[in-house]
Write a protein that holds these residues in place. Structure first.
Motif, short mmCIF file in Angstrom:
data_model
loop_
_atom_site.label_atom_id
_atom_site.label_comp_id
_atom_site.label_asym_id
_atom_site.label_seq_id
_atom_site.Cartn_x
_atom_site.Cartn_y
_atom_site.Cartn_z
N VAL A 21 0.84 -1.20 0.00
CA VAL A 21 0.00 0.00 0.00
C VAL A 21 0.87 1.24 0.00
CG1 VAL A 21 -1.66 1.35 1.36
CG2 VAL A 21 -2.01 -1.10 1.05
N ALA A 22 1.89 1.26 0.83
CA ALA A 22 2.78 2.42 0.91
C ALA A 22 3.50 2.66 -0.42
CB ALA A 22 3.79 2.22 2.03
N ASN A 23 3.88 1.57 -1.10
CA ASN A 23 4.61 1.70 -2.36
C ASN A 23 3.72 2.07 -3.54
OD1 ASN A 23 7.07 1.09 -1.16
ND2 ASN A 23 6.86 -1.09 -1.55
N THR A 24 2.42 1.82 -3.44
CA THR A 24 1.53 2.04 -4.59
C THR A 24 0.52 3.16 -4.38
OG1 THR A 24 -0.04 0.38 -3.79
CG2 THR A 24 1.72 -0.38 -5.29
N LYS A 25 0.55 3.84 -3.25
CA LYS A 25 -0.50 4.82 -2.97
C LYS A 25 -0.36 6.12 -3.76
CE LYS A 25 1.60 6.73 1.19
NZ LYS A 25 1.37 8.13 1.36
N GLY A 26 0.82 6.43 -4.22
CA GLY A 26 1.00 7.66 -4.99
C GLY A 26 0.58 8.88 -4.21
N GLU A 27 -0.31 9.68 -4.79
CA GLU A 27 -0.79 10.91 -4.14
C GLU A 27 -1.89 10.64 -3.12
OE1 GLU A 27 0.45 14.05 -4.68
OE2 GLU A 27 1.98 13.04 -5.89
N LEU A 28 -2.44 9.44 -3.12
CA LEU A 28 -3.53 9.10 -2.21
C LEU A 28 -2.99 8.86 -0.80
CD1 LEU A 28 -5.42 6.43 -4.38
CD2 LEU A 28 -6.02 8.84 -4.10
N SER A 29 -3.89 8.96 0.16
CA SER A 29 -3.52 8.53 1.51
C SER A 29 -3.55 7.01 1.55
CB SER A 29 -4.49 9.11 2.54
OG SER A 29 -5.75 8.48 2.44
N ALA A 30 -2.94 6.44 2.56
CA ALA A 30 -2.94 4.99 2.70
C ALA A 30 -4.37 4.48 2.83
CB ALA A 30 -2.10 4.57 3.90
N SER A 31 -5.22 5.18 3.57
CA SER A 31 -6.62 4.77 3.74
C SER A 31 -7.37 4.78 2.41
CB SER A 31 -7.34 5.69 4.73
OG SER A 31 -6.82 5.52 6.02
N GLU A 32 -7.13 5.82 1.60
CA GLU A 32 -7.79 5.88 0.30
C GLU A 32 -7.33 4.74 -0.60
OE1 GLU A 32 -8.60 10.66 -0.24
OE2 GLU A 32 -6.59 9.86 -0.64
N ARG A 33 -6.05 4.42 -0.55
CA ARG A 33 -5.52 3.33 -1.37
C ARG A 33 -6.09 1.99 -0.93
NH1 ARG A 33 -4.36 1.00 -5.91
NH2 ARG A 33 -2.53 -0.32 -5.87
N VAL A 34 -6.18 1.78 0.39
CA VAL A 34 -6.76 0.53 0.90
C VAL A 34 -8.21 0.43 0.47
CG1 VAL A 34 -7.46 -0.69 3.00
CG2 VAL A 34 -5.16 0.27 2.82
N ASN A 35 -8.98 1.51 0.57
CA ASN A 35 -10.37 1.50 0.14
C ASN A 35 -10.48 1.18 -1.35
OD1 ASN A 35 -11.79 1.98 2.55
ND2 ASN A 35 -11.36 4.18 2.42
N GLU A 36 -9.60 1.76 -2.15
CA GLU A 36 -9.59 1.50 -3.58
C GLU A 36 -9.33 0.02 -3.86
OE1 GLU A 36 -6.14 2.51 -6.45
OE2 GLU A 36 -7.49 4.25 -6.48
#
Length: 83
Positions: A21-36
């Protein structure tokens, strides 16, 4: 993104998932990336369930259809042998 209020929940995440998640989140927050990622997983799981249900349905229908198909084929062969 949805404008609905978000709920704060606590879950335990494996270290390798957190790293991904940390490596792929880009501009998103970690929470937003997990939700995605969870939304994508939910859609994939639904698609797999529908696919499994469809396979079961058509397998049952094919068994019924096979009997009538064989009857039709036998009748056709008898017709051809008379000609």
């Amino acid at each position: 993104m949805k404008t609905a209020a978000r709920m704060i929940k606590t879950y335990t995440i494996d270290p390798e998932i957190d790293e991904y998640v940390a490596n792929t989140k880009g501009e998103l927050s970690a929470s937003e990336r997990v939700n995605e990622l969870l939304r994508r997983a939910i859609l994939q799981e639904r698609d797999e369930k529908v696919e499994t249900e469809a396979a079961a349905f058509f397998a049952a229908a094919q068994g019924k259809r096979r009997k009538s198909t064989l009857g039709f084929q036998e009748a056709a062969l008898r017709t051809f042998s008379r000609d």
